[in-house]
Structure formats: structure tokens, C-alpha cells
Design a protein around this motif. Sequence first.
Motif, PDB file in Angstrom:
ATOM      1  N   UNK A 170       0.828  -1.221   0.000  1.00 16.65           N
ATOM      2  CA  UNK A 170       0.000   0.000   0.000  1.00 16.65           C
ATOM      3  C   UNK A 170       0.855   1.261   0.000  1.00 16.65           C
ATOM      4  N   UNK A 171       2.078   1.146  -0.531  1.00 17.57           N
ATOM      5  CA  UNK A 171       2.964   2.310  -0.676  1.00 17.57           C
ATOM      6  C   UNK A 171       3.459   2.345  -2.116  1.00 17.57           C
ATOM      7  N   UNK A 172       3.601   3.540  -2.688  1.00 14.98           N
ATOM      8  CA  UNK A 172       3.998   3.590  -4.109  1.00 14.98           C
ATOM      9  C   UNK A 172       5.467   3.236  -4.309  1.00 14.98           C
ATOM     10  N   UNK A 173       5.752   2.525  -5.407  1.00 16.38           N
ATOM     11  CA  UNK A 173       7.144   2.234  -5.786  1.00 16.38           C
ATOM     12  C   UNK A 173       7.670   3.400  -6.617  1.00 16.38           C
ATOM     13  N   UNK A 174       8.963   3.535  -6.655  1.00 19.39           N
ATOM     14  CA  UNK A 174       9.594   4.582  -7.465  1.00 19.39           C
ATOM     15  C   UNK A 174       9.789   4.021  -8.878  1.00 19.39           C
ATOM     16  N   UNK A 175       8.737   4.174  -9.700  1.00 12.83           N
ATOM     17  CA  UNK A 175       8.766   3.554 -11.034  1.00 12.83           C
ATOM     18  C   UNK A 175       9.808   4.174 -11.938  1.00 12.83           C
ATOM     19  N   UNK A 176      10.104   5.455 -11.712  1.00 10.73           N
ATOM     20  CA  UNK A 176      11.146   6.102 -12.539  1.00 10.73           C
ATOM     21  C   UNK A 176      12.493   5.434 -12.294  1.00 10.73           C
ATOM     22  N   UNK A 177      12.749   5.163 -11.015  1.00 13.11           N
ATOM     23  CA  UNK A 177      14.014   4.514 -10.653  1.00 13.11           C
ATOM     24  C   UNK A 177      14.058   3.108 -11.256  1.00 13.11           C
ATOM     25  N   UNK A 178      12.933   2.424 -11.174  1.00 10.01           N
ATOM     26  CA  UNK A 178      12.855   1.054 -11.708  1.00 10.01           C
ATOM     27  C   UNK A 178      13.162   1.059 -13.211  1.00 10.01           C
ATOM     28  N   UNK A 179      12.561   2.029 -13.910  1.00  6.03           N
ATOM     29  CA  UNK A 179      12.788   2.115 -15.362  1.00  6.03           C
ATOM     30  C   UNK A 179      14.248   2.459 -15.660  1.00  6.03           C
ATOM     31  N   UNK A 180      14.832   3.302 -14.814  1.00  8.75           N
ATOM     32  CA  UNK A 180      16.237   3.698 -15.000  1.00  8.75           C
ATOM     33  C   UNK A 180      17.151   2.473 -14.823  1.00  8.75           C
ATOM     34  N   UNK A 181      16.884   1.695 -13.767  1.00  7.28           N
ATOM     35  CA  UNK A 181      17.699   0.494 -13.511  1.00  7.28           C
ATOM     36  C   UNK A 181      17.589  -0.453 -14.699  1.00  7.28           C
ATOM     37  N   UNK A 182      16.363  -0.598 -15.192  1.00  5.31           N
ATOM     38  CA  UNK A 182      16.126  -1.509 -16.323  1.00  5.31           C
ATOM     39  C   UNK A 182      16.839  -1.002 -17.583  1.00  5.31           C
ATOM     40  N   UNK A 183      16.746   0.317 -17.834  1.00  7.83           N
ATOM     41  CA  UNK A 183      17.349   0.873 -19.056  1.00  7.83           C
ATOM     42  C   UNK A 183      18.872   0.823 -18.996  1.00  7.83           C
ATOM     43  N   UNK A 184      19.429   1.105 -17.820  1.00  6.72           N
ATOM     44  CA  UNK A 184      20.900   1.112 -17.709  1.00  6.72           C
ATOM     45  C   UNK A 184      21.480  -0.290 -17.799  1.00  6.72           C
ATOM     46  N   UNK A 185      20.761  -1.276 -17.287  1.00  4.40           N
ATOM     47  CA  UNK A 185      21.177  -2.694 -17.348  1.00  4.40           C
ATOM     48  C   UNK A 185      22.640  -2.864 -16.955  1.00  4.40           C
ATOM     49  N   UNK A 186      22.996  -2.368 -15.762  1.00  6.40           N
ATOM     50  CA  UNK A 186      24.396  -2.451 -15.330  1.00  6.40           C
ATOM     51  C   UNK A 186      24.713  -3.763 -14.630  1.00  6.40           C
ATOM     52  N   UNK A 187      23.686  -4.591 -14.435  1.00  4.82           N
ATOM     53  CA  UNK A 187      23.928  -5.918 -13.865  1.00  4.82           C
ATOM     54  C   UNK A 187      24.280  -5.908 -12.392  1.00  4.82           C
ATOM     55  N   UNK A 188      23.906  -4.837 -11.688  1.00  6.25           N
ATOM     56  CA  UNK A 188      24.169  -4.802 -10.245  1.00  6.25           C
ATOM     57  C   UNK A 188      22.838  -4.679  -9.503  1.00  6.25           C
ATOM     58  N   UNK A 189      22.711  -5.348  -8.346  1.00  7.05           N
ATOM     59  CA  UNK A 189      21.457  -5.214  -7.590  1.00  7.05           C
ATOM     60  C   UNK A 189      21.319  -3.803  -7.024  1.00  7.05           C
ATOM     61  N   UNK A 190      20.235  -3.147  -7.389  1.00  5.19           N
ATOM     62  CA  UNK A 190      20.011  -1.762  -6.947  1.00  5.19           C
ATOM     63  C   UNK A 190      18.831  -1.750  -5.968  1.00  5.19           C
ATOM     64  N   UNK A 191      19.011  -1.144  -4.777  1.00  6.83           N
ATOM     65  CA  UNK A 191      17.882  -1.091  -3.832  1.00  6.83           C
ATOM     66  C   UNK A 191      16.777  -0.199  -4.391  1.00  6.83           C
ATOM     67  N   UNK A 192      15.563  -0.721  -4.463  1.00  7.01           N
ATOM     68  CA  UNK A 192      14.476   0.083  -5.049  1.00  7.01           C
ATOM     69  C   UNK A 192      13.331   0.331  -4.081  1.00  7.01           C
ATOM     70  N   UNK A 193      13.294  -0.413  -2.957  1.00  7.33           N
ATOM     71  CA  UNK A 193      12.130  -0.255  -2.084  1.00  7.33           C
ATOM     72  C   UNK A 193      12.438  -0.819  -0.695  1.00  7.33           C
TER      73      UNK A 193
END
Lengths: 100, 439
Positions: free
Chosen positions: B305-328
Motif C-alpha cells: 500500500x505504498x507507491x514504488x519509485x517507477x522512474x528509478x525502476x525504469x532507470x535500472x532496467x534501461x541502464x542494465x548495469x547488472x548490479x542489484x540496486x535497492x528500489x524499495x
Amino acid sequence: MKKSILLVAMMFFPAITLMSCATTGDLEKMQAQQKLIDAKADQALRDAQAAKAAADAAKLNADAAAARADAATKEAEAREKIADEKAKKADAVFQRSMRK
Amino acid sequence: MRRIVAPSLLPQWFRLIALWLFIVALQGCAAVKAPQEDSWLAPDHMEKEIERNRFPVAKGDDVIGRLAVVRLEKGDTLPDIARHFGLGLNAVSAANPGVDVWAPEAGVRTMLPLSFILPNAPRKGIVVNLATMRLFQYRGDGTSPVVVTYPVGVGTRERPTPQGPMRVERKAARPTWHVPASIAADHRKKGDILPAAVPPGPQNPLGEYALYLSKSGYLIHGTNKPASIGLKATNGCMRLYPENIKTLFSDTPVSTPVVIVNQPYLLGQRNGVLYLEAHTPQEDSGAAELQKIYEKLKTIEKKSARPLDWEKIKKVQAEARGIPVPIFEMSPGSEEGIPKLVEVEHPAKLYGKPEPPELNMAAWYVLAADVPDEIDARRMAAIINHQGPPIPAQVIPKSNSYRVIAGPFNTAGEAREATRRLKLDLDMDGIVIEPVRKM
């Protein structure tokens, strides 16, 4: 009546004479001022023309400098692109060489 | 008049000043916030060593390892860094976009992506994720599970590694490579006639150890081309660094289950923090895999019941740096548990790094290239150095060019063989150089 008219005319005459004298002086003064202004205007015109010529020259220089900067940027970009392409080509050749 | 004007203007000035201060303060906040977003990527402290392959798995956690950085030294290449730290070339390249693979700048901090999200697969036996080009071997008992992980090289687009469940059928030390007809045909086209079988030794592409899988014709094996780990360069097999296959071989009994998956987007949690790891997807698998991850994320968002940071999620996906990024943060305040980036000391010698031998006046050499650009020359020499089996090479500067010299070779025959390989594998026209002094 005649006497009265004569008297009035006599009273106006010196005044009119004096007025015309003042107008001549003013005219001379004004003409002198006009000359001065004219001279100033000529100078200002020459200055403006000189400034315009300088501005035009500066603009030409600036345009030339901008064109040179553009060319240099494009050259640098082209060099970078060539370097990138070389690196990619080398990587592709390397990757092929890693097959059995 | 003054008495009337002053009180009305004064508040206006105050208002203007207050507004200006407010704007400046906002800018200050933005300036502080920007680095804070990636603050977990700032090195926290220096360590001499870092764990590379073996990690404990805490109950309920999916993320293992720590991210690190190392400062490059002159003469380093990304394949050397990758091998020393147990990573594939794909991983190091993706984590360090813009860094020249073969001639990187000395002094640059290079990211070592030594943190991984475990693939979404049963945690037993061996699991290989093709998208991340990484093998995970689950070990230990139920109370203290451990995962050992190694980078792998996988099949090409034309000959991909098969997916699905299988098992280790048999094992062989010093295996013989029976050349498949397809590979023999490929080589024949280039004018290279391969024998029917290649015995153990430096020419054998299987390396020193092989695990034969129940899927016929597919193996997990070593390699004589270590720089190919982290590349799509095999005919469907999975190859490991020589030092890794040795350990895996001894730790893997026959009948071990093997699952091969292709998961370019991984979700996992550690210490109450949700991580997303994105890799460049293999051909055709991206959209479907991304859809799956987005559905999972939407479910998490709905449950929390809390919003995710979808912009960050899209950025992680687009950059595809292969590292685990904390998103939530699954629970508020859990960001404290995010491990900090570690700076690792550069070792005195990188494991497996080819060292150029000293020039020998009595030896044969091959002039591989003569180029005007130093970087080009260094790159060529490094690529030649990383062939399998290795061909030693170095750059000799001249007044107006740089020469790439392969060698030394003991005999004219060795030099001619190197010339043949340079032409076959790298399309370079080498010229054999006779010894300056006869032995």
C-alpha cells in the motif's frame, strides 16, 4: 484721434525695432549652434559607421571562430566516433576469436 | 509620504527576500538529494581482499555478496580485472559503461559487481542463469546454506545453450574433445582443418575438466581461452575459468541436478530491502521477462500500500548495469541494512594476467601490426595476449608509429604457427621476423 494713433505708433516702433534686432542675434546664434550640431552629427555618423564596420568585422570574426569551433567539435566527435568504432571492431574480432 | 510608502514596500521586500531564500533552500535540497540517491555507491572503506565465489545465504534473503571498486593500474585490462575477481567480462563491462575494455585509463575506479540476486529457481544443485552468464552451486546443509558462484561463457545466438532441467551424467578429468561436425565445417571454411579429436593439452578447448550433462552434447567445462568467460562464444556448452572448473569439478557429484534459466531481470530482498538487478536481455527474451517482473512489482506495491519509485525502476532496467540496486524498503528504516560499497586494494599481480616477456635477440618474432595510434597498438597487443592458447605480444614505440610484436618464439615453425593463428582468428597479416643473433 490722429495724435493718439501717432503716439501708439511711436510707442510700437522702438519695440518692433528692438524685437527684430533680437531675432537676428538669435538666428546667428542658432546658425552657429546648427553648425556645431551638424559637425557633431557628422562625427556621430562617422563614429557610428566606424562602430558598425568594427561590429561587422567582429561578427565576421565571431562567425569564423564559431565555425572553427564547430569544425573542431565535429572533428573531435568524428575522432571519438572513429575511436569507438575501432574499439567495437576490435571487440567484435576478439569475440569471434574466442569461439572454439 | 514616506511614512505611507515605507510600511507597504517593506513587507514586499521581505516577501521577495523570503521567496529568494526559499528557492535557494530548495536548490540546496536538490543538490544534497542528488548524491544521496546513489550514496550507497560511494566507497565506504578500503579492504585488502573481497569474497568472490562463496557466500552464505541468510534465510529469506535472495541477495548475496557486496559491490566493490578497484583502482586500475597502467597495463590493466578489463578481462584481467574480471578474471582476478571471479567475474565475467560481460559483468565488468556492463558495470563500467564507457571504460575501454583493452586500454582503460590508469587510476580510474572500476566497479566490481560482486553482489548477485539469486535466480528464481529451486535452490539445489547447479543453477545457471544465461542472461547474467553466471553459475550458482547450492551447498551446505539446511541450517547454514552456502552458494558458490562462478562466471560462465555460454552459447552464441546461432548455437544457444539449451534451457531447462537436466543433471550431471558423468565427469571427466583431462577430457578429449571430439570435434563436432558443425565446428569442423566452420573451421574448414576458414581453411583450418581440425582433427577428429583433440587430446588433453593447451590446444584442447575443454580445458582440464568436464561435466557431461544429460542433455546430450552439452557440457560444463574449462577452457583454453579464459578471456571468453562472460561472452557468448561457445557452441552451447558452458565454460568456466580453469581455476573455477577445478573446484566445481571436485565439488559436484554425478547426478547433481542442473537447471538452466534465462532471467535478465531479477528481483530479490535482503534485510528488508527490495533489489532489482537488470541485465541486457538475450535475444527475444526481454519483453516477456520484463512483463513478469513488472507484474511482481505491482503485486508488491499493492500489498505494501505504498507507491514504488517507477522512474528509478525504469532507470535500472534501461541502464542494465547488472548490479542489484535497492528500489524499495519493505519495512521503513530498513535502508540501514544496505551494504556500503567497498574499495579493494589493487593486488600486486592480477591472477592469470599475461605478462609480456623480455625481448630476446636470439628469438623469432612476428610483426603483427604497425599503427600510428598508441591506443590501437595497445589494444591489439592485449587482444593477442588474451588469445587461447596465449600468444605473447607487446608494443614497441617507434618515432612515428607503434609496432605490435608477437613473440618470442623458439623456432621459425612456432612463429609461422602464430602468424597462421593471427590470420585465422584475428584477420591480421603477420610478418615473421628472423632472430637478430643466431643462437
